[in-house]
Design a protein around this motif. Structure first.
Motif, mmCIF file in Angstrom:
data_model
loop_
_atom_site.group_PDB
_atom_site.id
_atom_site.type_symbol
_atom_site.label_atom_id
_atom_site.label_comp_id
_atom_site.label_asym_id
_atom_site.label_seq_id
_atom_site.Cartn_x
_atom_site.Cartn_y
_atom_site.Cartn_z
ATOM 1 N N ASP A 153 22.582 -83.632 -71.441
ATOM 2 C CA ASP A 153 21.693 -83.294 -70.329
ATOM 3 C C ASP A 153 22.481 -82.450 -69.340
ATOM 4 N N ASN A 154 21.868 -81.360 -68.887
ATOM 5 C CA ASN A 154 22.577 -80.502 -67.946
ATOM 6 C C ASN A 154 21.590 -79.799 -67.032
ATOM 7 N N ILE B 48 24.335 -76.068 -61.088
ATOM 8 C CA ILE B 48 24.738 -76.291 -59.700
ATOM 9 C C ILE B 48 25.110 -74.919 -59.153
ATOM 10 N N LEU C 20 20.936 -77.759 -56.511
ATOM 11 C CA LEU C 20 20.759 -78.137 -57.909
ATOM 12 C C LEU C 20 19.515 -77.455 -58.466
ATOM 13 N N ASP D 184 17.249 -77.783 -61.496
ATOM 14 C CA ASP D 184 16.965 -78.773 -62.532
ATOM 15 C C ASP D 184 15.479 -78.743 -62.871
ATOM 16 N N PHE E 278 17.852 -84.912 -63.491
ATOM 17 C CA PHE E 278 18.745 -85.560 -62.543
ATOM 18 C C PHE E 278 18.041 -85.956 -61.251
ATOM 19 N N VAL F 17 19.623 -89.081 -59.688
ATOM 20 C CA VAL F 17 21.078 -89.173 -59.779
ATOM 21 C C VAL F 17 21.705 -88.706 -58.470
ATOM 22 N N PHE G 93 27.201 -85.705 -59.367
ATOM 23 C CA PHE G 93 27.192 -84.728 -60.451
ATOM 24 C C PHE G 93 28.616 -84.286 -60.760
ATOM 25 N N ALA H 250 30.545 -80.792 -62.277
ATOM 26 C CA ALA H 250 30.334 -79.388 -62.617
ATOM 27 C C ALA H 250 31.276 -79.003 -63.759
#
Length: 92
Positions: A6-7, A10, A20, A22, A27, A30, A33, A35
């Protein structure tokens, strides 16, 4: 079966503010993080997929790898061509 890390992205603007990106909201809940450079992330994903398939050509011939050598060089040391890597990239 390919393994996917999962990515998200940033991004830092010219003032140093980090945001972020996303789109899939992976995330959303969350708080912390890590990087990782995108080419290193791709390399890690490829390595994990190769390990899961037991697809490495010649681990024993690697010998000692200097600490200063980037992880990306593992594929070259293992004998993979650009075409091999392109094929693995298409799998995920």
């Amino acid at each position: 079966m390919a393994y996917k890390i999962d990515n998200a992205i940033i991004k830092k603007d010219k003032d140093g503010k980090i945001s972020l990106i996303d789109p899939e909201n992976v995330f959303g809940d969350v708080d912390a993080f890590i990087a990782i450079k995108s080419d290193d992330l791709i390399t890690i994903q490829l390595l994990i997929n190769s390990i899961m398939k037991n697809d490495f050509k010649s681990w024993k011939e690697l010998g000692t790898i200097p600490d200063s050598e980037p992880i990306k060089s593992l594929f070259v040391r293992l004998g993979y061509s650009r075409e091999d890597i392109a094929k693995m990239l298409k799998e995920f």
